[in-house]
Motif scaffolding. Structure first.
Motif, PDB file in Angstrom:
ATOM      1  N   ALA A  32       1.025  -1.069  -0.191  1.00  0.00           N
ATOM      2  CA  ALA A  32       0.347   0.123   0.332  1.00  0.00           C
ATOM      3  C   ALA A  32       1.022   0.654  -0.275  1.00  0.00           C
ATOM      4  O   ALA A  32       1.472   1.360   0.457  1.00  0.00           O
ATOM      5  CB  ALA A  32      -1.189   0.361   1.304  1.00  0.00           C
ATOM      6  N   PRO A  33       0.990   2.134  -1.012  1.00  0.00           N
ATOM      7  CA  PRO A  33       1.099   2.914  -0.786  1.00  0.00           C
ATOM      8  C   PRO A  33       1.093   4.339   0.427  1.00  0.00           C
ATOM      9  O   PRO A  33       2.574   4.621   0.463  1.00  0.00           O
ATOM     10  CB  PRO A  33       1.072   3.719  -2.245  1.00  0.00           C
ATOM     11  N   THR A  34       0.035   4.421   0.652  1.00  0.00           N
ATOM     12  CA  THR A  34      -0.411   5.289   1.427  1.00  0.00           C
ATOM     13  C   THR A  34       0.431   4.752   3.349  1.00  0.00           C
ATOM     14  O   THR A  34       0.947   4.944   3.751  1.00  0.00           O
ATOM     15  CB  THR A  34      -1.481   4.953   1.605  1.00  0.00           C
ATOM     16  N   ALA A  35       1.417   3.156   2.715  1.00  0.00           N
ATOM     17  CA  ALA A  35       1.636   2.489   4.584  1.00  0.00           C
ATOM     18  C   ALA A  35       3.468   3.122   4.484  1.00  0.00           C
ATOM     19  O   ALA A  35       4.255   3.196   5.225  1.00  0.00           O
ATOM     20  CB  ALA A  35       1.682   1.062   4.310  1.00  0.00           C
ATOM     21  N   ILE A  36       3.516   3.452   3.170  1.00  0.00           N
ATOM     22  CA  ILE A  36       5.796   3.071   2.708  1.00  0.00           C
ATOM     23  C   ILE A  36       5.748   4.772   3.664  1.00  0.00           C
ATOM     24  O   ILE A  36       5.402   6.238   3.246  1.00  0.00           O
ATOM     25  CB  ILE A  36       5.989   3.429   1.576  1.00  0.00           C
ATOM     26  N   SER A  37       5.832   4.806   4.809  1.00  0.00           N
ATOM     27  CA  SER A  37       6.248   5.956   5.906  1.00  0.00           C
ATOM     28  C   SER A  37       7.322   6.176   5.970  1.00  0.00           C
ATOM     29  O   SER A  37       8.164   6.171   7.602  1.00  0.00           O
ATOM     30  CB  SER A  37       4.430   6.196   6.553  1.00  0.00           C
ATOM     31  N   VAL A  38       8.135   6.548   5.382  1.00  0.00           N
ATOM     32  CA  VAL A  38      10.011   6.848   5.383  1.00  0.00           C
ATOM     33  C   VAL A  38      10.038   7.614   7.068  1.00  0.00           C
ATOM     34  O   VAL A  38      11.501   7.797   7.449  1.00  0.00           O
ATOM     35  CB  VAL A  38      10.538   6.610   4.334  1.00  0.00           C
ATOM     36  N   GLU A  39       9.134   8.554   6.651  1.00  0.00           N
ATOM     37  CA  GLU A  39       9.845   9.982   7.860  1.00  0.00           C
ATOM     38  C   GLU A  39       9.812   8.734   8.701  1.00  0.00           C
ATOM     39  O   GLU A  39      10.772   9.580   9.923  1.00  0.00           O
ATOM     40  CB  GLU A  39       9.269  10.699   7.383  1.00  0.00           C
ATOM     41  N   ARG A  40       8.612   8.452   9.340  1.00  0.00           N
ATOM     42  CA  ARG A  40       8.323   7.094  10.381  1.00  0.00           C
ATOM     43  C   ARG A  40       9.309   6.345  10.796  1.00  0.00           C
ATOM     44  O   ARG A  40      10.020   6.171  12.404  1.00  0.00           O
ATOM     45  CB  ARG A  40       6.934   6.742  10.373  1.00  0.00           C
ATOM     46  N   VAL A  41      10.023   5.946  10.619  1.00  0.00           N
ATOM     47  CA  VAL A  41      11.161   5.512  10.222  1.00  0.00           C
ATOM     48  C   VAL A  41      11.910   5.395   9.667  1.00  0.00           C
ATOM     49  O   VAL A  41      12.448   4.215   8.210  1.00  0.00           O
ATOM     50  CB  VAL A  41      10.642   3.942  10.977  1.00  0.00           C
ATOM     51  N   PRO A  42      12.958   6.136   9.358  1.00  0.00           N
ATOM     52  CA  PRO A  42      13.366   6.590   8.427  1.00  0.00           C
ATOM     53  C   PRO A  42      15.049   5.508   8.644  1.00  0.00           C
ATOM     54  O   PRO A  42      15.821   5.655   7.550  1.00  0.00           O
ATOM     55  CB  PRO A  42      14.038   7.972   9.263  1.00  0.00           C
ATOM     56  N   GLN A  43      16.027   5.164   9.285  1.00  0.00           N
ATOM     57  CA  GLN A  43      17.072   3.973   9.620  1.00  0.00           C
ATOM     58  C   GLN A  43      16.647   2.813   9.131  1.00  0.00           C
ATOM     59  O   GLN A  43      17.496   2.077   8.201  1.00  0.00           O
ATOM     60  CB  GLN A  43      17.540   4.086  11.104  1.00  0.00           C
ATOM     61  N   ALA A  44      15.284   1.937   8.530  1.00  0.00           N
ATOM     62  CA  ALA A  44      14.725   0.979   7.495  1.00  0.00           C
ATOM     63  C   ALA A  44      14.786   1.439   5.718  1.00  0.00           C
ATOM     64  O   ALA A  44      14.559   2.646   5.529  1.00  0.00           O
ATOM     65  CB  ALA A  44      13.682   0.844   8.384  1.00  0.00           C
ATOM     66  N   GLU A  45      14.820  -0.407   5.870  1.00  0.00           N
ATOM     67  CA  GLU A  45      15.074   0.191   3.876  1.00  0.00           C
ATOM     68  C   GLU A  45      13.674   0.164   4.339  1.00  0.00           C
ATOM     69  O   GLU A  45      13.051  -0.257   4.891  1.00  0.00           O
ATOM     70  CB  GLU A  45      15.722  -0.783   3.827  1.00  0.00           C
ATOM     71  N   TRP A  46      13.175   0.443   2.596  1.00  0.00           N
ATOM     72  CA  TRP A  46      11.649   0.665   2.547  1.00  0.00           C
ATOM     73  C   TRP A  46      10.794  -0.096   0.862  1.00  0.00           C
ATOM     74  O   TRP A  46      11.808   0.116  -0.017  1.00  0.00           O
ATOM     75  CB  TRP A  46      10.997   1.454   2.457  1.00  0.00           C
ATOM     76  N   LEU A  47       9.942  -0.484   1.174  1.00  0.00           N
ATOM     77  CA  LEU A  47      10.534  -1.449  -0.069  1.00  0.00           C
ATOM     78  C   LEU A  47       8.431  -1.215  -0.425  1.00  0.00           C
ATOM     79  O   LEU A  47       7.684  -1.864   0.399  1.00  0.00           O
ATOM     80  CB  LEU A  47      10.512  -3.101  -0.224  1.00  0.00           C
ATOM     81  N   LEU A  48       8.177  -0.547  -1.769  1.00  0.00           N
ATOM     82  CA  LEU A  48       6.787  -1.121  -1.725  1.00  0.00           C
ATOM     83  C   LEU A  48       6.890  -2.198  -2.811  1.00  0.00           C
ATOM     84  O   LEU A  48       6.801  -2.039  -4.529  1.00  0.00           O
ATOM     85  CB  LEU A  48       6.023   0.665  -2.383  1.00  0.00           C
ATOM     86  N   ALA A  49       5.415  -3.779  -2.109  1.00  0.00           N
ATOM     87  CA  ALA A  49       5.244  -4.661  -2.918  1.00  0.00           C
ATOM     88  C   ALA A  49       4.772  -5.290  -2.582  1.00  0.00           C
ATOM     89  O   ALA A  49       4.955  -4.942  -1.070  1.00  0.00           O
ATOM     90  CB  ALA A  49       6.905  -5.099  -2.856  1.00  0.00           C
TER      91      ALA A  49
END
Length: 222
Positions: A32-49
């Motif tokens: 879900a694009p709305t779940a990709i909140s990089v600013e909330r956990v900036p140290q993590a890697e994120w993957l929209l998939a």
């Protein structure tokens, strides 16, 4: 340790934050694009998939992960992620969130789940643990070996009060792993004595739980 978390909702982000604080690498996956909140956990890697798709998990390099956590709000998704992580990528440790307690029986080794965490069951267990003395409380179920993490607070009148750990004939397939005494956490040795009010944590086969409870709760003869 590298950890992949399927589900970047409040639960997934909270887990990610804790793991990052402890120095682990974390990858958060959500479709879900709305779940990709990089600013909330900036140290993590994120993957929209979609974590249920092999191509997505290939992109996530799941074979490099030591642990996969299926933390979405959909039990079907968590089961599929667990199965793929274990069978297709050989992930050593798979932890899955159980949203509906009625589905808990599915979260086992057959579906690739090493540890199933049911929030409703855990909350009720913690309530029981807070008020129960002499009663066995199941805190966590492990899929491998049909074992559970269980707790029992030793009652004042237990016949084992004052007995050394090494002198107790524990049931087969049980292991005393921790004694919590007040603010102290003790790794039990054979010389340690069991005291009334001790919180005893065991890893025990489910078939031995009743026997363990009877042993610890047996009353002293007056």
């Amino acid at each position: 340790m590298r950890v992949a978390i399927a589900g970047a909702g409040a639960v997934g982000r909270s887990i990610a934050g804790e793991l990052l604080e402890n120095g682990h690498e974390v990858l958060l996956i959500d479709k879900a694009p709305t779940a990709i909140s990089v600013e909330r956990v900036p140290q993590a890697e994120w993957l929209l998939a979609d974590a249920c798709e092999i191509t997505s998990l290939d992109e996530a390099a799941l074979q490099r992960c030591n642990v996969v956590i299926a933390a979405t709000g959909d039990d079907k998704v968590n089961l599929v992620v667990s199965l793929l992580a274990k069978t297709e990528y050989g992930v050593p440790r798979v932890v899955a969130r159980v949203n509906n307690p009625k589905n808990e029986w599915l979260f086992n080794e057959a579906w690739g789940v090493d540890v199933a965490v049911s929030t409703p069951r855990l909350m009720s267990a913690l309530v029981e643990e807070a008020v129960s003395v002499g009663d066995l409380v199941r805190l966590l179920r492990f899929s491998h070996g049909d074992a559970n993490l269980v707790e029992l607070t030793l009652p004042e009148e237990s016949a084992l009060a004052g007995t050394q750990v090494g002198d107790v004939e524990w049931p087969q397939d049980t292991s005393l792993v921790t004694i919590i005494r007040g603010t102290r956490v003790l790794t039990p040795s054979k010389e340690d004595s069991l005291e009334p009010g001790d919180e005893l944590l065991f890893v025990a086969a489910q078939a031995r739980e009743e026997q363990l409870e009877e042993l610890l709760s047996v009353r002293r003869e007056s």
